[in-house]
Design a protein around this motif. Structure first.
Motif: not given
Length: 247
Positions: A150-174
């Protein structure tokens, strides 16, 4: 964490129907730059559909969504261009199993022609170092724990330098012991000024990190307020009942 007056996302009368089922029934709200908005509510309340509508992963039945002043529900708008600025983190990581961790992170900016390979590699390694996973750069996702994926998935979004980040229950499968490492990364992002909209069951995160909490039930926003007011002085009877079960 500074919230500016700039409205990044403006939602006006958002509706989503699946047949006769009104999943979203006229939602209106604004997300300002620098805000961390958590969205909570019972299962089936429409909160994930609301989040997925913000980048048109769900096509609204009615209403408007303005992102940085552009109505992205207009069919003439190039939604893919706007999606580049809207990071999305899912429940199930969605990493490509046949690509290494580094390759997963580099894929989007290279494919979209936003970075040359060398630059993307450098940026990916910088982000992996930031989350303490640089030594995993050449491994495959199946070698990682759920929290690491999940941390890798988050930085995969961050590399695009987004203006907003949407998280859909990011911890519920952990697994419970991995939840903390993902939430602490999200907290760090919030402190760095990232605008975030988070659908979550983690009430502590909602209380401690968000600038505003929204309660959705039956496809409507039943209450929204600062975390302190929201949790200590809830007004909506349905919210009172919900909080009595989850806190």
């Amino acid at each position: 964490m500074s919230v500016s007056g700039n409205v990044l996302l403006e939602v006006k009368g958002l509706k989503k129907y699946f047949g006769d089922n009104k999943v979203l029934d006229g939602i209106s709200t604004e997300i300002h730059q620098g805000e961390v908005v958590t969205v909570i509510g019972p299962s089936g309340s429409g909160k994930s559909t609301f989040l997925r509508s913000l980048n048109l992963l769900e096509t609204p039945t009615g209403g408007q969504i303005l992102f940085e002043g552009v109505d992205i529900t207009d069919p003439k708008v190039d939604i893919n261009r706007h999606r580049q600025k809207i990071g999305m983190v899912f429940q199930q990581f969605n990493l490509f199993p046949h690509k290494t961790v580094r390759e997963n992170i580099m894929l989007a900016p290279i494919t979209l022609g936003l970075m040359k390979e060398e630059e993307a590699k450098e940026k990916a390694d910088e982000l992996l170092e930031r989350i303490g996973l640089l030594e995993k750069a050449d491994t495959y996702p199946n070698m990682l724990s759920g929290g690491q994926k999940q941390r890798v998935a988050i930085v995969r979004s961050l590399i695009m330098n987004p203006d907003v980040m949407l998280f859909d229950e990011p911890t519920s499968a952990l697994d419970p012991e991995m939840v903390g490492e993902v939430l602490s990364l999200m907290k760090e992002l919030a402190e760095s000024g990232m605008t975030m909209v988070v659908v979550t069951h983690e009430m502590r995160f909602a209380r401690e990190v968000s600038t505003r909490v929204i309660f959705i039930d039956e496809g409507k926003i039943q209450e929204e307020n600062s975390p302190k007011e929201f949790f200590e002085h809830p007004k909506n009877p349905r919210l009172c009942d919900f909080l009595s079960k989850v806190l």
